[in-house]
Structure formats: structure tokens, C-alpha cells
Design an enzyme around this catalytic site. Structure first.
Site, PDB file in Angstrom:
ATOM      1  N   PRO A 135      -1.351   2.737  10.900  1.00  0.00           N
ATOM      2  CG  PRO A 135      -0.235   1.982  12.817  1.00  0.00           C
ATOM      3  CD  PRO A 135      -0.031   2.750  11.549  1.00  0.00           C
ATOM      4  CB  CYS A 136      -5.419   5.632  11.305  1.00  0.00           C
ATOM      5  SG  CYS A 136      -5.844   4.929   9.707  1.00  0.00           S
TER       6      CYS A 136
END
Length: 118
Positions: free
Chosen positions: A57-58
Site C-alpha cells: 500500500p505505497c
DNA sequence: GCCTTGACGGCAA
DNA sequence: GTTGCCGCCAAGG
């Protein structure tokens, strides 16, 4: 066998993978949790080279003011903004999240062993 | 092999 | 309150 010393990118990936749904963190907090408070830039450098296969989940990583500084790396800031908005993350502006309510500190997660050994 | 840039942050003027 | 510079480390030109 090799102790498999966790590299800097590995530590960054682990922290990012632990970002809760609906929460965001900053490059500086990640760097600080790794014992390198002045290497926030390195965190961004690592995330830029993050393989998409990791499904990290950058998009939950923003700068210290909540601005989607890495939005263009998703193709367009709107994409990142839509991902965050899909998690009910409050926005102060079109491309700035409200860190006051959704900021997540890696050091606050007991599951993360962010303690750096001397 | 040197210089510039880069998904940043903190501090000084 | 705003603007600018330095630090950090690596990759690209």
C-alpha cells in the site's frame, strides 16, 4: 546459514505492509522507525523501486504535510487520491490528506520490531 | 569519474 | 509565516 540481515529496502517494505487500512504515514516516520531519521529521502527512493508484485500500500505514504508528493509515480495524482479516498481517508485539499486524523506512526505498531539494535 | 536529480525533513535567516 | 539551504544515499546522464 546467512542470518539474512534485513536490508534497508526490506525494512521499508515491512513497515509499509503494516500500514493499517484507512491510515497513512510519512516518509520521515518510516525512516525514523528504521533508525535513520535523516534518510527520509531514501525511503522515497526505495518506494520508487518497489516491485508491483509486492502489492504494497505505497499509496498510503505521503510527505510530512500530507501532500501526495509521489502521486505522479502512480501515473497521475488522481489515481493515488482515488485509492486513498476509497479508504475513507479525509482530505484537506484535492491532493493533501488530513494527517491530524489518519496519520499512523510505525513505532505505534507493536507487531513491528522497529527497535534498532546497537 | 564528476555532476545533477530525486516519492523528504529539519532548521536557520 | 515564508523562503532557502543542508544533510542523506543512490542512480542516471
Amino acid at each position: 546459514m546467512s542470518p539474512a540481515i534485513p536490508t534497508f529496502p526490506d525494512r521499508v517494505y515491512r513497515v509499509v505492509a503494516h500500514i493499517p487500512h484507512g491510515r497513512v504515514t510519512t516518509y520521515g516516520l518510516i525512516a525514523r522507525s528504521l533508525g535513520a531519521p535523516r534518510s527520509a529521502r531514501m525511503v522515497g527512493w526505495v518506494l520508487r523501486r518497489t516491485p508491483p508484485e509486492m502489492n504494497l500500500p505505497c499509496h498510503r505514504v505521503v510527505n510530512r504535510i500530507g501532500l501526495l508528493s509521489g502521486g505522479w509515480h502512480f501515473g497521475h495524482p488522481d489515481i493515488m487520491r482515488d485509492l486513498l479516498r476509497d479508504e475513507s481517508i479525509p482530505f484537506r485539499d484535492d491532493y493533501q490528506v488530513d494527517l491530524s486524523t489518519c496519520l499512523w506512526n510505525p513505532a505505534d505498531d507493536p507487531d513491528l520490531d522497529s527497535r534498532h539494535v546497537p
